[in-house]
Design a protein around this motif. Structure first.
Motif, short mmCIF file in Angstrom:
data_model
loop_
_atom_site.label_atom_id
_atom_site.label_comp_id
_atom_site.label_asym_id
_atom_site.label_seq_id
_atom_site.Cartn_x
_atom_site.Cartn_y
_atom_site.Cartn_z
N ASP A 64 -8.96 7.93 3.53
CA ASP A 64 -7.85 8.73 3.02
C ASP A 64 -7.00 7.97 2.02
O ASP A 64 -6.06 8.52 1.45
CB ASP A 64 -6.96 9.20 4.18
CG ASP A 64 -7.65 10.25 5.01
OD1 ASP A 64 -8.54 10.92 4.45
OD2 ASP A 64 -7.33 10.40 6.19
N PRO A 99 -6.24 6.01 -1.59
CA PRO A 99 -6.74 6.20 -2.95
C PRO A 99 -7.97 5.32 -3.15
O PRO A 99 -8.13 4.31 -2.48
CB PRO A 99 -5.58 5.72 -3.82
CG PRO A 99 -4.38 5.82 -2.97
CD PRO A 99 -4.84 5.57 -1.57
N TYR A 127 0.24 -1.31 -3.99
CA TYR A 127 -0.63 -0.14 -3.88
C TYR A 127 -1.91 -0.57 -3.20
O TYR A 127 -2.33 -1.71 -3.34
CB TYR A 127 -0.94 0.37 -5.30
CG TYR A 127 -1.27 1.83 -5.39
CD1 TYR A 127 -0.27 2.78 -5.27
CD2 TYR A 127 -2.57 2.27 -5.60
CE1 TYR A 127 -0.56 4.13 -5.36
CE2 TYR A 127 -2.86 3.61 -5.70
CZ TYR A 127 -1.86 4.54 -5.59
OH TYR A 127 -2.14 5.87 -5.69
N ARG A 172 1.63 12.55 -0.10
CA ARG A 172 0.30 13.01 0.29
C ARG A 172 0.01 14.36 -0.35
O ARG A 172 0.91 15.14 -0.62
CB ARG A 172 0.23 13.21 1.82
CG ARG A 172 0.80 12.08 2.62
CD ARG A 172 -0.27 11.10 3.01
NE ARG A 172 0.27 10.14 3.94
CZ ARG A 172 -0.17 10.00 5.19
NH1 ARG A 172 -1.14 10.77 5.64
NH2 ARG A 172 0.35 9.08 5.97
N GLY A 211 -3.96 15.47 3.15
CA GLY A 211 -3.43 14.34 3.89
C GLY A 211 -3.80 12.99 3.32
O GLY A 211 -3.45 11.95 3.88
N THR A 212 -4.53 12.97 2.16
CA THR A 212 -4.84 11.67 1.58
C THR A 212 -3.64 11.19 0.78
O THR A 212 -2.87 11.97 0.24
CB THR A 212 -6.08 11.75 0.67
OG1 THR A 212 -5.89 12.80 -0.25
CG2 THR A 212 -7.33 12.01 1.47
N ILE A 213 -3.53 9.88 0.71
CA ILE A 213 -2.36 9.29 0.09
C ILE A 213 -2.50 9.27 -1.42
O ILE A 213 -3.56 8.97 -1.95
CB ILE A 213 -2.13 7.86 0.63
CG1 ILE A 213 -1.70 7.96 2.10
CG2 ILE A 213 -1.10 7.12 -0.19
CD1 ILE A 213 -1.47 6.65 2.75
N VAL A 214 -1.42 9.64 -2.10
CA VAL A 214 -1.42 9.62 -3.56
C VAL A 214 -0.57 8.45 -4.05
O VAL A 214 -0.94 7.72 -4.95
CB VAL A 214 -0.89 10.94 -4.13
CG1 VAL A 214 -0.80 10.87 -5.64
CG2 VAL A 214 -1.79 12.08 -3.73
#
Lengths: 79, 865
Positions: free
Chosen positions: A36, A38, A72, B823, B827-830
């Protein structure tokens, strides 16, 4: 020019492999699976010589003239 | 109906394909005849309008559930098909399966080893990239399998399968019929289906070929009774009639032992009708039409495209309790109010629950009824029955009303409503206002809030929505009310501020008016609705600065800049203007630093009230003292004229020198540029510079005391010095695509010049002003750039609008989670912190957080927002 190592360029950020302990803490903090996060290609010039494998996570120390330094994370993927 | 509330959560949804047994089991009727009604007009048993499939007539009852119209949800029917028929919606799936399985044993065309290898890969891909990735990889694998020509399990040679759109399968050029296809699909073992992502429990592949046809309930294809008593059937019913009729014919022919050709023809026809029943827009298939030639709207048409269920009914929902009309300005209402016409206020209602405490108050509304403001339109009983309030029902309803009832009363002053102007590009395009019911037929808004809506009053219309529940109202009040939106999320500055006359009025007051009689000062302040005016009562004459200071709180300190050159600093101490003037830099939109500081200290609500007073004071000043601009404002004194003339001479001389230098070949090119480009750059810069020099001359020579046009420009209310110069002295260099004008003829801009003439006049320099009038060639230059910019805006607006739409749609479901991460919907992180620094710009001071300032103010014991 042909053998330019991009990762040594002053504009490219420092990339670093995330250790097991830190990775576990990260996963727990955000309550996610590594996939999940990046993504970053395993062929990305900034990390291609680091000997990483898919599923590894890299930590990137970003710098920005306006908002200052930030961190990050990216997960290494094959394609 | 029992008042029992039970809560359920959907834990998962399973998608699959109906099997023949399921279709038969859920069906209420076996449809055997294409007839709809008998001679008396009643639905035929076993027909397509059979009342066991639900009812759409008000008088009838459903024979399955006993419900009347709107009670019975409808029930499916079924019809066994004489021969199996492919479901067109699944041809691609069938095609994939046929190509990658053995025609003899039904096994997948992979030996056990490579099957395991591929399965492992699919599993890995799904883990990393989710189900979409898996599907993409699977289709890649299938396109590889189709080249295998021998079954690794039974050794049978595989024939080439071709799909001839829309639903014909060819094996080695021979046509396969649906019976063949179905039995092939039946042979595929359950164990191999998992590889294709099919769950054999819910989706066996042979179910993709229909043997029993489900007939949708009457309720999804209601018939309409026309005024002359004739019935008009839904498109789906028309299509179903065709299907049933051909199926019956096929049955009869088979039973009668008709020749194979006839049976095949009918089978084909049945396949066609069933295919168009699902999708009437299949390529290479004639579209099924009404007798009039209008294409039938079948299942896929109902869902897809702009008029389909999704974009029309689900994404394009329309609302009640909304109004739309022309907008017009009213600086006398507060910026967070909206003026609503009586006509609108008496149609839109707010539901208010009757309690012991407000029953008498609400009875008054009912007494006034729907035609007298403020009245009420409807009364809702606790059981949900809605009663219209009329002159006749009024008395009875007044008798009946008791706590628990809901009165839908007219809109009142102070009600919270949402106000919106399209295009709704950002969150400020829809804000909450408080109602102010006014005479007239337009919505009124304070000009200060034009900017966030991007509204003007040249005929713009806006929409108004009335929240109907406590929750909606609360949400609007706490999130969308103007005070909460005053600071822009873009740059952390006030987006709402004084404009135009309000700015010039305040500027006039604080700059030019130094001696105001006490009486006038009181007039001004009372006009601005400021009544605490003892400060100006002490002296016989007061200055404009003192008058303005009355609006400021007694404990307000501020130091800032102004645009004025005589008083470049604004100092406010203890609520008094010590020096400086009020102009756009302090009060304006997107600048308003005074307002920003004010809201930091006193809060948004108080700032808005302050702003309202400032605007009214500014306008009161203009009304009291009058304000006109004159053509003579653009008459320059002789001294200035000469100076500007000299500037132009100088620029011309410099350009000639540059050109001369270039001609001699002495010009040094800039790095990466040719000599010609360098020359053009230098010339353009030199010629543009004249305007700036001229602005300085005008600023120095024209007296602000007498020149109102200059006052407008300097206060930032409207117009600029450039406009003034273009009128009074010269228009200046015209540029096309960042270059001087060099197009038109070969080597020259117009035929009145020589080829290769690089002088300013020949390349778009206009040395006359608008008031003097332009020379013909100059006018042509102005027309060229004017047309260019007109085309540019006309072409750019829709393009950038579409880009913005795509961008905002792509970002809509990004949210900030409590852990600080950004997100997306899955639900994935940006981002790990918002914008990389975690700052909410709307809560910052111009984009950053003033840590020192906060520490100081905390140490001094002040409060801040």
């Amino acid at each position: 020019m042909a053998n330019l190592d991009v990762s040594k360029h002053f504009l490219s950020f420092k990339h670093e492999k995330v250790g097991k302990k830190e990775l576990d803490a990260l996963i727990k903090k955000y309550d996610i699976s590594v996939w999940d996060l990046p993504k970053i290609l395993i062929t990305d010039p900034a990390i291609k010589d680091m000997g990483l494998k898919p599923g590894d996570v890299v930590k990137i120390y970003r710098k920005c003239p306006y908002r200052g330094p930030s961190i990050y994370y990216r997960v290494v993927v094959r394609e | 109906m029992k008042n029992e509330l039970r809560e359920f959560y959907i834990s998962r949804i399973n998608f699959g394909v109906w099997n023949p047994a399921q279709i038969k089991q859920m069906a209420a009727v076996k449809v055997v005849t294409p007839e709809l009604y008998d001679k008396e007009g009643y639905p035929v048993d076993g027909g397509l309008m059979d009342t066991r499939m639900g009812v759409v007539d008000p008088g009838l009852r459903c024979k399955t559930c006993g419900g009347r119209m709107n009670e019975c949800p409808g029930h499916f029917g079924y019809m066994p098909l004489a021969r199996p028929v492919i479901n067109v919606l699944f041809v691609n799936e069938i095609y994939s399966l046929l190509r990658s399985t053995c025609r003899n044993c039904g096994r997948i065309l992979l030996d056990n080893e490579s099957l395991k290898k591929y399965e492992a890969e699919l599993k890995r891909v799904e883990e990393e990239g989710g189900i979409e990735e898996r599907l993409a990889t699977l289709s890649k694998i299938i396109s590889e399998i189709k080249h295998i020509s021998k079954c690794p399990h039974c050794g049978t040679k595989q024939d080439k399968i071709k799909l001839e759109k829309p639903y014909t399968f060819l094996i080695n050029g021979r046509r396969m019929n649906s019976v063949e296809i179905r039995s092939w699909l039946e042979r595929i073992p359950d164990s191999d289906l998992k590889f294709f992502g099919l769950n054999p429990e819910t989706s066996r592949p042979e179910w993709l070929v229909l043997t029993i046809f489900p007939i949708p309930p009457v309720t999804v294809r209601p018939s309409i009774t026309l005024e002359n008593g004739e019935k008009s059937e839904d498109d789906l019913t028309h299509k179903l009639v065709d299907v049933v009729r051909i199926n019956q014919r096929l049955f009869e022919n088979i039973n009668a032992g008709a020749p194979e050709i006839i049976v095949e023809d009918l089978w084909d026809l049945l396949q066609y009708h069933i295919a168009t029943f699902y999708n009437n827009n299949l390529p290479k298939l004639p579209i099924a039409r009404h007798r009039s030639g209008v294409p039938l709207k079948t299942l896929v048409d109902r869902i897809s495209s702009k008029e389909g269920r999704i974009r029309h009914n689900l994404l394009g929902k329309r609302t009640n309790f909304s109004a739309r009309t022309v907008i017009s300005p009213d600086p006398l209402i507060e910026p967070d109010e909206v003026g609503v016409p009586y006509e609108v206020a008496m149609k839109l209602t707010v539901p208010q629950r009757v309690t012991e405490w407000n029953i008498e108050y609400l009875k008054e509304f009912i007494k006034r009824g729907p035609k007298k403001y403020p009245g009420a339109n409807y009364l809702i009983r606790p059981d949900g029955k809605k009663k219209k309030i009329t002159e006749e029902t009024k008395e009875a309803l007044l008798e009946e009303i008791q706590p628990g009832y809901i009165v839908e009363r007219h809109l009142l002053d102070g009600d919270v409503v949402l106000f919106n102007r399209q295009p709704s590009l950002h969150r400020l395009s829809m804000m909450a206002h408080r109602v102010r019911v006014l005479d007239g037929l337009t919505f009124r808004l304070n000009p200060a809030v034009c900017r966030p809506y991007n509204a003007d009053f040249d005929g713009d219309e806006m929409n108004l929505h009335v929240p109907q529940t406590e929750e909606a109202r609360l949400e609007a009040e706490t999130l969308m009310l103007i005070p909460h939106q005053m600071i822009s999320p873009r740059d952390g500055l006030t987006i709402i501020g004084a404009i135009q006359d309000a700015i010039s009025g305040c500027y006039l007051l604080t700059k030019r008016l130094t001696k105001i009689p006490k009486k006038d000062a009181v007039d001004l302040l009372v006009n601005a609705e400021v009544f605490d005016i003892k400060d100006v009562l002490k002296k016989e004459y007061v200055s404009g600065k003192e008058v303005f200071s009355v609006l400021l709180p007694k404990d307000f300190d501020y130091v800032g800049k102004t645009k004025d050159k005589d008083e470049p600093e604004l100092v406010i101490k203890k609520g008094k203007i010590i020096k400086g003037v009020m102009d756009k830099a302090n009060l304006g939109q997107g600048a308003g630093l005074l307002l920003r500081a004010f809201s930091k200290k006193y809060g948004a609500e108080e700032t808005l009230r302050f702003m309202g007073r400032v605007i009214r004071l500014g306008i009161a000043v203009l009304m009291k003292y009058g304000f006109s601009i004159y053509v003579s404002d653009t008459d320059l004194p002789e001294e200035a004229k000469n100076k500007i003339k000299a500037l132009l001479e100088e620029a011309k001389k410099d350009s000639e020198e540059l050109i001369e230098k270039y001609r001699k070949g002495e010009l040094e090119p800039y790095p990466g540029r040719t000599v010609e480009e360098t020359l053009e750059l230098l010339l353009l810069n030199r010629l543009n510079q004249v305007r700036n020099d001229a602005e300085d001359v005008v600023k120095e020579t024209i007296s602000l005391e007498k020149n109102n046009t200059l006052l407008l420009a300097l206060s930032g209310a409207r117009g600029s010095l450039l406009n003034l110069i273009q009128i009074s002295s010269f228009v200046g260099q015209q540029a096309l695509r960042g270059k001087r004008i060099d197009r038109g003829y070969h080597g020259r801009s117009l035929s009145c010049f020589e080829k290769g003439d690089l002088s300013p006049e020949a390349r778009g320099f206009i040395k006359n002003g608008f008031k003097q009038g332009l020379k013909p060639h100059e006018f042509f230059y102005a027309a060229m750039t004017g047309r260019d910019s007109l085309m540019d805006t006309a072409l750019r607006t829709p393009k950038s609008g579409y880009l913005y739409r795509r961008l905002s749609n792509a970002l809509t479901d990004l949210i900030v989670r409590p852990d600080g991460s950004i997100r997306n919907a899955s639900g994935t992180i940006v981002q790990f912190s918002y914008g990389g620094d975690g700052i909410d710009v709307a809560k910052s001071f111009a984009g950053s957080i003033d840590v020192d300032g906060i520490i100081t103010s905390v140490l001094e014991g002040e409060t801040h927002d």
